[in-house]
Design a protein around this motif. Sequence first.
Motif, PDB file in Angstrom:
ATOM      1  N   ILE A  19      -6.447 -17.829  -3.572  1.00  0.00           N
ATOM      2  CA  ILE A  19      -5.009 -17.411  -2.987  1.00  0.00           C
ATOM      3  C   ILE A  19      -4.527 -17.167  -4.662  1.00  0.00           C
ATOM      4  O   ILE A  19      -4.413 -17.893  -5.401  1.00  0.00           O
ATOM      5  N   CYS A  20      -3.543 -15.752  -5.169  1.00  0.00           N
ATOM      6  CA  CYS A  20      -3.881 -15.211  -6.166  1.00  0.00           C
ATOM      7  C   CYS A  20      -2.366 -14.871  -6.044  1.00  0.00           C
ATOM      8  O   CYS A  20      -1.788 -14.230  -4.673  1.00  0.00           O
ATOM      9  N   VAL A  21      -1.452 -14.738  -6.784  1.00  0.00           N
ATOM     10  CA  VAL A  21      -0.057 -13.870  -6.970  1.00  0.00           C
ATOM     11  C   VAL A  21      -0.392 -12.613  -8.129  1.00  0.00           C
ATOM     12  O   VAL A  21      -0.979 -12.729  -9.228  1.00  0.00           O
ATOM     13  N   ASN A  34      13.388  -5.716 -11.834  1.00  0.00           N
ATOM     14  CA  ASN A  34      12.687  -4.119 -11.580  1.00  0.00           C
ATOM     15  C   ASN A  34      11.298  -4.825 -11.342  1.00  0.00           C
ATOM     16  O   ASN A  34      10.564  -4.347 -12.276  1.00  0.00           O
ATOM     17  N   GLN A  35      10.957  -5.790 -10.538  1.00  0.00           N
ATOM     18  CA  GLN A  35       9.828  -6.226 -10.526  1.00  0.00           C
ATOM     19  C   GLN A  35       9.270  -6.868  -8.615  1.00  0.00           C
ATOM     20  O   GLN A  35      10.293  -6.721  -7.971  1.00  0.00           O
ATOM     21  N   ILE A  36       8.179  -7.345  -8.792  1.00  0.00           N
ATOM     22  CA  ILE A  36       7.573  -7.278  -6.837  1.00  0.00           C
ATOM     23  C   ILE A  36       6.850  -8.091  -7.684  1.00  0.00           C
ATOM     24  O   ILE A  36       5.697  -8.358  -8.223  1.00  0.00           O
ATOM     25  N   PHE A  37       6.600  -9.148  -6.598  1.00  0.00           N
ATOM     26  CA  PHE A  37       5.961 -10.489  -6.674  1.00  0.00           C
ATOM     27  C   PHE A  37       4.771 -10.903  -5.049  1.00  0.00           C
ATOM     28  O   PHE A  37       5.768 -10.482  -3.982  1.00  0.00           O
ATOM     29  N   LEU A  38       4.058 -10.512  -4.805  1.00  0.00           N
ATOM     30  CA  LEU A  38       3.020 -10.421  -4.210  1.00  0.00           C
ATOM     31  C   LEU A  38       1.595 -11.593  -3.863  1.00  0.00           C
ATOM     32  O   LEU A  38       1.839 -11.938  -4.963  1.00  0.00           O
ATOM     33  N   PRO A  68       2.909  -6.323   5.710  1.00  0.00           N
ATOM     34  CA  PRO A  68       3.182  -6.063   4.282  1.00  0.00           C
ATOM     35  C   PRO A  68       1.639  -6.297   3.823  1.00  0.00           C
ATOM     36  O   PRO A  68       0.890  -7.083   3.834  1.00  0.00           O
ATOM     37  N   CYS A  69       1.301  -4.494   3.281  1.00  0.00           N
ATOM     38  CA  CYS A  69      -0.541  -4.329   2.819  1.00  0.00           C
ATOM     39  C   CYS A  69       0.026  -4.284   1.547  1.00  0.00           C
ATOM     40  O   CYS A  69       0.887  -2.317   1.306  1.00  0.00           O
ATOM     41  N   LEU A  70      -1.069  -4.215   0.508  1.00  0.00           N
ATOM     42  CA  LEU A  70      -1.920  -3.179   0.004  1.00  0.00           C
ATOM     43  C   LEU A  70      -2.568  -2.083   0.135  1.00  0.00           C
ATOM     44  O   LEU A  70      -3.831  -2.873   0.541  1.00  0.00           O
ATOM     45  N   THR A  71      -1.786  -1.056   0.183  1.00  0.00           N
ATOM     46  CA  THR A  71      -2.863  -0.469   0.511  1.00  0.00           C
ATOM     47  C   THR A  71      -3.813   0.816   0.017  1.00  0.00           C
ATOM     48  O   THR A  71      -3.054   0.942  -0.751  1.00  0.00           O
ATOM     49  N   LEU A  72      -5.669   1.009   0.172  1.00  0.00           N
ATOM     50  CA  LEU A  72      -6.215   1.133  -1.273  1.00  0.00           C
ATOM     51  C   LEU A  72      -7.294   3.018  -0.642  1.00  0.00           C
ATOM     52  O   LEU A  72      -7.419   2.175   0.533  1.00  0.00           O
ATOM     53  N   HIS A  93      -8.162   1.445   2.926  1.00  0.00           N
ATOM     54  CA  HIS A  93      -8.297  -0.253   3.023  1.00  0.00           C
ATOM     55  C   HIS A  93      -7.559  -0.535   3.260  1.00  0.00           C
ATOM     56  O   HIS A  93      -6.232  -0.261   2.210  1.00  0.00           O
ATOM     57  N   ASP A  94      -6.592  -1.956   4.003  1.00  0.00           N
ATOM     58  CA  ASP A  94      -5.534  -2.054   3.845  1.00  0.00           C
ATOM     59  C   ASP A  94      -5.464  -4.049   3.356  1.00  0.00           C
ATOM     60  O   ASP A  94      -6.604  -4.422   3.846  1.00  0.00           O
ATOM     61  N   VAL A  95      -5.262  -4.311   2.720  1.00  0.00           N
ATOM     62  CA  VAL A  95      -5.248  -5.629   1.762  1.00  0.00           C
ATOM     63  C   VAL A  95      -4.251  -6.862   2.816  1.00  0.00           C
ATOM     64  O   VAL A  95      -2.607  -5.954   1.795  1.00  0.00           O
ATOM     65  N   PRO A  96      -3.935  -7.650   3.373  1.00  0.00           N
ATOM     66  CA  PRO A  96      -2.854  -7.726   3.609  1.00  0.00           C
ATOM     67  C   PRO A  96      -1.824  -8.055   2.667  1.00  0.00           C
ATOM     68  O   PRO A  96      -2.875  -9.049   1.554  1.00  0.00           O
ATOM     69  N   VAL A  97      -0.882  -8.546   2.185  1.00  0.00           N
ATOM     70  CA  VAL A  97       0.131  -9.393   1.619  1.00  0.00           C
ATOM     71  C   VAL A  97       1.159  -9.824   1.548  1.00  0.00           C
ATOM     72  O   VAL A  97       1.712  -9.591   2.690  1.00  0.00           O
ATOM     73  N   THR A  98       1.931 -11.324   1.535  1.00  0.00           N
ATOM     74  CA  THR A  98       2.890 -11.883   1.627  1.00  0.00           C
ATOM     75  C   THR A  98       3.832 -11.574   0.375  1.00  0.00           C
ATOM     76  O   THR A  98       3.744 -11.354  -0.710  1.00  0.00           O
TER      77      THR A  98
END
Length: 282
Positions: free
Chosen positions: A29-31, A78-82, A116-120, A136-141
């Motif tokens: 797991i990483c952020v 103005n930032q995002i943490f996933l 929520p996903c990171l879509t590539l 490709h979709d990578v699930p994120v929280t």
Amino acid sequence: MKFRGKMVDITCIKQFSNIVSTVARLSKICVLRITKEHVYFIIHESGAVESSPGLWAELDQGHFFNEFHVEGVSQEDNQIFLELEPDKLSKTLNSFKTAQPAPRSLKVKLTRKHSPCLTLEVELPSLSVHARTVVHDVPVTLIPRRQWHVYQEPEMPQFDSSVYLPPLRQIKHVVDRMKTLSQHITFSANRRGTLIISVSTDVVDVSTHFKNLSVPVWGDDNDTGGTHSATVDIKKLGLLLQGSQINPTKVICNIVANRMVHMFLLHDDVTLQYFLPAATNT
């Protein structure tokens, strides 16, 4: 919250993929922290700060992305943490990296599908008029703002010795030989540019000496002279060396005597810090 970025340089796509592969070797797991200027990969094991390695990888978004847009929770923040599984992201990127012919571009977007996903999206060359696009979709929280303080940049440790390492492939060769002898490995260094890597068991003592290495010059020189050592888990160090595909131009090893080995990898617009706490049972 919104995020989208686009890479068109195949070298940048490969370098980004290599960084993610390194992170994936170190933790399940990483952020991922996204700001206007940088993208960060952070490994922080809650409740185990003193007994587990931590990672702070900082990427200049302008080096990697030709297009980049982020809208965080507010103008002030103005930032995002996933939170994500870097192995899933790594496998997706590796499939793009090895594609033949090389991809034309890679788009990364924060989307919401079932979750929520990171879509590539990778655009591949085609013999027809229309280019092929693979998604490709990578699930994120999404990490709430009340938890952001956990993932702030770590302070530079007050080290006792600091030295530039020889090429990492040499260090890896030494570590690979020594890991068959012991679960722990000791790094010792002094301001004269000497580095000693050693293992000690009831049966054998083995050490490798590097001399005349360059010594970093810090604004507040913490090197107190003499030789200082720290003994760390050899498997955890090996994970970094096996996964270090970013080919750093410089690597600094800072030693906090009997407490920590801090690796500082530098390459163009990427910095990677790896914190190895001293082993408790040696």
